[in-house]
Each structure stands twice: as C-alpha cells, then as structure tokens.
Design a protein around this motif. Structure first.
Motif: not given
Length: 162
Positions: A10-13, A52-54, A82-85, A90-91
């Motif tokens: 399970t991955y969350s981002f 779902k909306p953060a 690239m910094i997004t990885t 939560g950010a």
C-alpha cells in the motif's frame, strides 16, 4: 516504487493539483484537468485506488525559472519535478516556476509570484531560485528583486528554517 512479484503493498502520497498544470503561464500546454496517475512496469497490477482531498497539507512552494519549472514532456524534467519523490505523504510541492522568467518578470506577472504569495500560509517553506535569465539585470536590481520576494514571503509567516 517497486513491489516484488506476488507481494501486496500500500502506498500513500499527497499531490498538489492545480489549474493550469505545468508552468503557470501555460507554456507547453495546460495539461489535463484533474489528476493523472500512471502505473508502469512489465506487468503492473492495481487492486484499488482511493483519492480524497488532503486537509491542510504542508505546502512547499517553488519560485524559479526553467531550471526549476515543470516541463510538459519527457525526457525533459527539472529539479522541481524531481524533488516531489522526496516529499513525504501529507506534504506537497506547489511549483510556480516558469521557463524564461527573470526575477523581475516573475515578481510582476500575476500568474507567478503574486499567485504564489496569495496561497502561502504560516510555516510553508518557499524555495526561490533565479539567475539564469537575469544576465541582463543589474546586480542591485537582482538583489532587490530577491530581497522583495523574501521580505514578502516572510511577512506571510513562511518557514525560515530551510
């Protein structure tokens, strides 16, 4: 992210979805409305996706030129993409960088610095990078432009610990 064959993960981002997607002035197109999710690999298998909306994510804002901006097509990518990885769930990264902008033009274009500044909240980090397109800008004007951005960001309570 890779998952071994037969394994379940399970991955969350968290992502920043904005209109227009990509560069704020629409260079290279405005992207597609909504959120695009792509699964790759030799045999990608997805059992479920939930969106779902953060609520109140930490937002790190990027201000800069082509060395930072979202580029519309592969293989062209910049550090802002690239910094997004490296950002934890939560950010998010909100990339307002735009190709071809000098610090002065970025300050005065309503789709760029004013739009970014209107969204900054207390403790949001703001990263500013200019120089490549400021070759014709005097040192004092360049310093003044950067000082103006920093002063206005700090007045909004943005994080100083970066």
């Amino acid at each position: 992210m890779r998952t071994a064959a037969g394994a379940v993960a399970t991955y969350s981002f968290t992502v920043n979805v904005r209109q227009p997607e990509g560069q704020p002035t629409g260079q290279g197109g405005t992207g597609n409305p909504g959120l695009d999710i792509r699964f790759t690999g030799s045999n990608p298998q997805v059992s479920a996706v939930s969106v779902k909306p953060a609520t109140q994510p930490l937002v790190a804002y990027l201000a800069g030129d082509s060395t930072v901006c979202d580029q519309p097509t592969a293989p062209y990518t910049r550090c802002g993409q690239m910094i997004t990885t490296a950002v934890h769930p939560g950010a998010v990264i909100a990339n307002y960088a735009d190709s071809g902008e000098s610090s002065g033009r970025f300050l005065s274009n309503s789709a760029l610095f004013p739009a970014l500044l209107s969204k900054v909240r207390a403790n949001d980090p703001v990263f500013i990078q200019f120089g490549h397109n400021d070759k014709q800008t005097s040192a004092s004007a360049f310093r003044g432009n950067l000082t103006s951005m920093i002063t206005r960001v700090r007045a909004k309570g943005a994080s100083r610990s970066w």
